[in-house]
Structure formats: C-alpha cells, structure tokens
Design an enzyme around this catalytic site. Structure first.
Site, PDB file in Angstrom:
ATOM      1  N   HIS A 119     -25.702  -8.356  -4.939  1.00  0.00           N
ATOM      2  CA  HIS A 119     -26.942  -7.451  -4.709  1.00  0.00           C
ATOM      3  C   HIS A 119     -26.918  -6.206  -5.297  1.00  0.00           C
ATOM      4  CE1 HIS A 119     -30.481  -6.981  -1.703  1.00  0.00           C
ATOM      5  NE2 HIS A 119     -30.819  -6.055  -2.937  1.00  0.00           N
ATOM      6  N   ARG A 131     -31.513  -1.795 -12.990  1.00  0.00           N
ATOM      7  CA  ARG A 131     -32.667  -0.958 -13.437  1.00  0.00           C
ATOM      8  C   ARG A 131     -33.318  -1.196 -14.936  1.00  0.00           C
ATOM      9  NH1 ARG A 131     -34.401  -0.297  -8.142  1.00  0.00           N
ATOM     10  NH2 ARG A 131     -33.299   1.272  -7.262  1.00  0.00           N
ATOM     11  N   ASN A 180     -36.434  -6.813  -9.861  1.00  0.00           N
ATOM     12  CA  ASN A 180     -37.574  -5.993  -9.812  1.00  0.00           C
ATOM     13  C   ASN A 180     -37.374  -4.964 -11.113  1.00  0.00           C
ATOM     14  OD1 ASN A 180     -35.157  -4.727  -8.715  1.00  0.00           O
ATOM     15  ND2 ASN A 180     -36.556  -3.728  -6.992  1.00  0.00           N
ATOM     16  N   ASP A 186     -36.473  -9.642  -4.509  1.00  0.00           N
ATOM     17  CA  ASP A 186     -35.996  -8.235  -3.667  1.00  0.00           C
ATOM     18  C   ASP A 186     -36.824  -7.182  -3.846  1.00  0.00           C
ATOM     19  OD1 ASP A 186     -33.948  -7.230  -1.990  1.00  0.00           O
ATOM     20  OD2 ASP A 186     -33.263  -6.298  -3.983  1.00  0.00           O
ATOM     21  N   HIS A 195     -35.372 -10.771   0.627  1.00  0.00           N
ATOM     22  CA  HIS A 195     -35.396  -9.454   1.257  1.00  0.00           C
ATOM     23  C   HIS A 195     -36.673  -9.665   2.475  1.00  0.00           C
ATOM     24  CE1 HIS A 195     -36.630  -4.963   0.948  1.00  0.00           C
ATOM     25  NE2 HIS A 195     -37.645  -5.717   1.632  1.00  0.00           N
ATOM     26  N   HIS A 203     -29.198  -8.252   2.724  1.00  0.00           N
ATOM     27  CA  HIS A 203     -29.135  -6.918   3.644  1.00  0.00           C
ATOM     28  C   HIS A 203     -29.753  -7.030   4.857  1.00  0.00           C
ATOM     29  CE1 HIS A 203     -33.390  -6.473   2.150  1.00  0.00           C
ATOM     30  NE2 HIS A 203     -32.893  -5.843   0.974  1.00  0.00           N
ATOM     31  N   ASN A 220     -33.994   0.641   2.615  1.00  0.00           N
ATOM     32  CA  ASN A 220     -34.824  -0.757   2.912  1.00  0.00           C
ATOM     33  C   ASN A 220     -34.079  -1.678   3.097  1.00  0.00           C
ATOM     34  OD1 ASN A 220     -37.108  -2.047   3.857  1.00  0.00           O
ATOM     35  ND2 ASN A 220     -38.292  -1.943   1.845  1.00  0.00           N
ATOM     36  N   ASP A 274     -26.196  -3.484  -2.253  1.00  0.00           N
ATOM     37  CA  ASP A 274     -27.440  -3.212  -2.443  1.00  0.00           C
ATOM     38  C   ASP A 274     -27.699  -2.005  -3.178  1.00  0.00           C
ATOM     39  OD1 ASP A 274     -30.340  -3.232  -2.530  1.00  0.00           O
ATOM     40  OD2 ASP A 274     -30.740  -2.673  -0.485  1.00  0.00           O
ATOM     41  N   HIS A 284     -31.434   5.759  -7.861  1.00  0.00           N
ATOM     42  CA  HIS A 284     -32.812   6.747  -8.361  1.00  0.00           C
ATOM     43  C   HIS A 284     -32.454   7.956  -8.663  1.00  0.00           C
ATOM     44  CE1 HIS A 284     -35.481   3.567  -6.410  1.00  0.00           C
ATOM     45  NE2 HIS A 284     -34.838   3.709  -5.265  1.00  0.00           N
TER      46      HIS A 284
HETATM   47 ZN   LIG Z   1     -34.040  -5.515  -0.755  1.00  0.00          ZN
END
Ligand SMILES: [Zn+2]
Length: 426
Positions: free
Chosen positions: A61, A65, A95, A153, A180, A233, A279, A306, A310
């Site tokens: 997980h 990016r 994502n 996710d 998720h 998670h 999250n 996870d 950022h």
């Molecule tokens: Zn997630």
C-alpha cells in the site's frame, strides 16, 4: 555477479526456517549452498553476523504519485525511500493523474518503473473509471496489463451493486479486490476521529462506523461472490471484530494495519499539526488495543505503510483543508519492530516478517516473499536491536510530511538487495 551472505540469522517464514546459516545468490536468484563448489569464481561475501536475513519485504500500500503529481513523489524517489526502509517490492495505488484505470496508464507505470525504480514496483488498477464510483474500469484489460489488484483507494465505491460486479469480474480474472473502507454518508466532511477531541476542537468527526459499515459490506460481498476482498488501513476496533467473525465462518476477507494507527491516537491533533491528519483518522487507545489483539490472533495478517507523500505547501494550511496522509516507507519497519516486537511483545520476530513477506506475496499471488532456491534474490538485512533516530530532512522521499521526525526507534533495515544487487546500504 554471485554473492554469499555469511552467518546471518535466516528467517524465512514461508519455509518455517529460523537458523544461523549462509545464503547463496547465483545470477540474481537464490541457490542451494551445494552449488558453491561448482561456481567458476569466488562469490562476493557479505558478513551478516548479528543480522536478520529476511526475504525482501513487501509493502502493498504505497502512493508513488506518478503520473501527475511528481512534485509530491516520483516512482524513482518513492522506490528509493522503499529501499531505504528495507522494501524490495511495493504496490502502488491508482489515484494518480490520469487515474490508473486503463491499460495504457498501467503500461506507462510499468515502463517507468523498469527505467528508474531500484525496487520492484507493482501497479494496482482502479475499480471504477476515474475513481468516480459510477462505472466499472475495464477490469479484464487491467488484469492483462499486469495489475496485481484492483482498488479505488483514496476513494471508496459506495454502490453495493457496482462493488458486487467488480468483485465478480475480479474473481473471473483472478485478481484480489482491495478496498479503502469509507461510507461517505456516515463520514461526511469528517477529518478526525469522531469523539472527545473532535468535539473539543470543533473539527468535523469521522466516526468509526464509517469504516465498519464498509468492512461489513465487504464481508457480505466476499461471501456472496466467494472471492477475496482485502480491507485497507484498518483503524477501528469494530472493523477487527467484523473481520474476525467473517474469517471464522470461512469468508475470504483480510485486513492490513499501518504503523501510525498503532503508534498514535487522536489526542495528537490538539496542536492542529496536519502531519497527524490521515484517512482513516487516528483513533483511540481502545482501537489501538483492538488492532494489537487482531494482529496477535492473526485476524490482521498484513502490515503496510499507506505511504502518502504531500508537499509542504499543501500540508501547511488549515487542518480542515489539508490533504490526508503521511509518508511512511522509511519509518515503517522501525515502528512495527519497536511497537509489536520490542515494546508490546504482540508477536515474535518471525511472525512480524511473515506479515511483511509471505502473507502479502500470497494475497498478490507473486513470486516473492521467500528465500527458496530458484526464486529472485530479494533480501532485506535487518538489525533488530539497532537504536536510531529518524531525521525527516534526510529522507529519500521528495516529501517530508511525517509525524515521526526525530522519533527514536529500535530496529532498522541495514541493507536491501533486489535480484542479487544491493540497492541500499546504511
Ligand atoms: Zn486509503
């Protein structure tokens, strides 16, 4: 190039092996020691005295990016952070921009990883087109393109009917479904655990039931479709209970835990530091206890980071508007060793390594997670007693959004080997 790793404590949970011995690598694969006498030249030697020799660790997980958010992390920098954390295989989430919901984006990620990543990078594909939860992504084509799982996710498919069809398609093509777990109605605009601290600080609450409702939904669908759903998670006590009950009935459902949900609780948000915003959110001491019990009794069989990088300018805003998530690849092993083996004695070392190697490898159905002869020589050398301090400013990740800067930890990977080649060394 051939290598022999001498005198390490070999722990290979897949083969129930735990002994001090030598490990031989020939042409990038593990080889029986008997082959040593037939080699034309002396192999390179690595002295592993007082070190653990583990199958290369797997983190299923991770957010790398790319494509689209290269200022937060790249496939290259994320892979370097993984290597520094002891990981030889990482699974990246879809994502990105564009979303990894088409074979062409999967091909791009795989090509890029082959060019620049120092560890194995395995992509997941989206469940729904654009992660919108409205229309299924082309799951069959994604499977052909080489994804190891499907997941939305970062988001969660709300329609139970759409999720059912996703699980049925995934079953047809032999892919596990990751989820998720977040019920949008129950969670609303929640940013922290709904409880004492959310009330006191006036921050919108993210109730445990928002996770538990979807874990329950997944248990029902896994049973209905007779296929594996892996809940990502897990943070809430009730989720552990639901997983335990479903597993006891033979339902094909599993869960994973991240270190921050064990190391931290929701009282940490008092100073509104957005490095404590993730999250699902940090929860209570009771939830931590339930997660530890779930790990101890095997309900939870997989550990992961996870890793969610950022940039500083994105995190340094008001708590409500900051993005969720923290980096994690470099602190993960140290935190779990410290929390689960040294401090709480939740599990033995071999069991910890099982949750990082053979368990994720089986779920992903990949040729990794063991030191068996013939397998690709991915190895992590670990000093389980090494005391060290994490310095975020020296991280291999492009981003620095971690709540663990300056933490003293016990246990660390000291060398990471992928297909027989050292890709990171302390
Ligand atoms: Zn997630």
């Amino acid at each position: 190039m051939n290598t022999i790793i001498r005198n390490g404590r070999i722990i290979d949970p897949a083969n129930q092996r735990d002994e001090v011995a030598d490990l031989l690598i020939v042409d990038g694969r593990f080889a029986p020691l008997s082959q040593l006498s037939t080699l034309k030249s002396q192999p390179d030697e690595i002295n592993a005295s007082n070190l653990i020799v583990s199958p290369g660790l797997i983190d299923l997980h991770v957010h790398l990016r790319e494509p689209g958010f290269g200022w937060k992390e790249t496939i290259e920098s994320g892979a370097r952070a993984a290597a520094a954390g002891g990981f030889t295989t990482i699974v990246c989430m879809p994502n990105t921009s564009p979303v990894a919901d088409s074979p062409s984006t999967i091909a791009w990620i795989k090509d890029r990883a082959t060019e620049v990543a120092c560890v194995n990078v395995l992509p997941t594909g989206a469940i729904s087109k654009g992660l919108m939860g409205e229309e299924l992504a082309p799951i069959g084509s994604l499977a052909q393109a080489g994804v190891v799982a499907i997941t939305d996710d970062g988001r969660c498919v709300q329609s139970n009917e759409l999720m059912r069809r996703a699980v049925e398609y995934a079953r047809m093509v032999g892919l596990p479904v990751f989820d998720h777990c977040q019920d949008y109605d129950l969670v609303g605009k929640g940013v922290v655990h709904e409880g004492y601290w959310s009330t006191l600080l006036g921050l919108p609450g993210w109730p445990s039931a928002g996770e538990e409702a979807i874990v329950m939904r997944n248990a029902l669908l896994a049973e209905l479709c007779d296929h594996h759903i892996h809940c990502q998670h897990i943070s809430a006590a009730g989720s552990v209970r639901i997983l335990r009950e479903a597993q006891a009935r033979g339902v094909r459902i599993s869960g994973e835990v991240c270190p921050h949900h064990l190391a931290l609780t929701d009282d940490r948000i008092q100073n509104f530091d957005t490095n404590f915003k993730m999250n699902p959110p940090l929860r209570t001491r009771e939830d931590v206890t339930a997660l530890l019990e779930g790990i101890a009794d095997g309900t939870i069989g997989i550990l992961c980071s996870d890793h969610a990088p950022h940039a500083g300018f994105e995190k340094e805003v008001e708590f409500d508007t900051a993005p969720f998530g923290i980096t994690g690849l470099e602190t993960e092993l140290g935190l779990f060793l410290d929390l689960l083996v040294h401090q709480n004695k939740t599990v033995a070392l071999a069991r910890l390594l099982e949750m990082f190697t053979v368990n994720p490898a089986r779920l992903l159905q990949i040729d990794a997670g063991t030191l068996s002869p013939g397998r690709p020589a991915d190895v992590t050398l670990i000093d389980s007693e090494l005391e060290w301090t994490f310095d975020a400013s020296r991280s291999q990740s492009i981003s620095r959004n971690t709540p663990f800067d300056g933490w003293k930890l016990k246990g660390r990977a000291v060398r990471t080997i992928v297909a027989g080649r050292t890709v990171w060394k302390l």
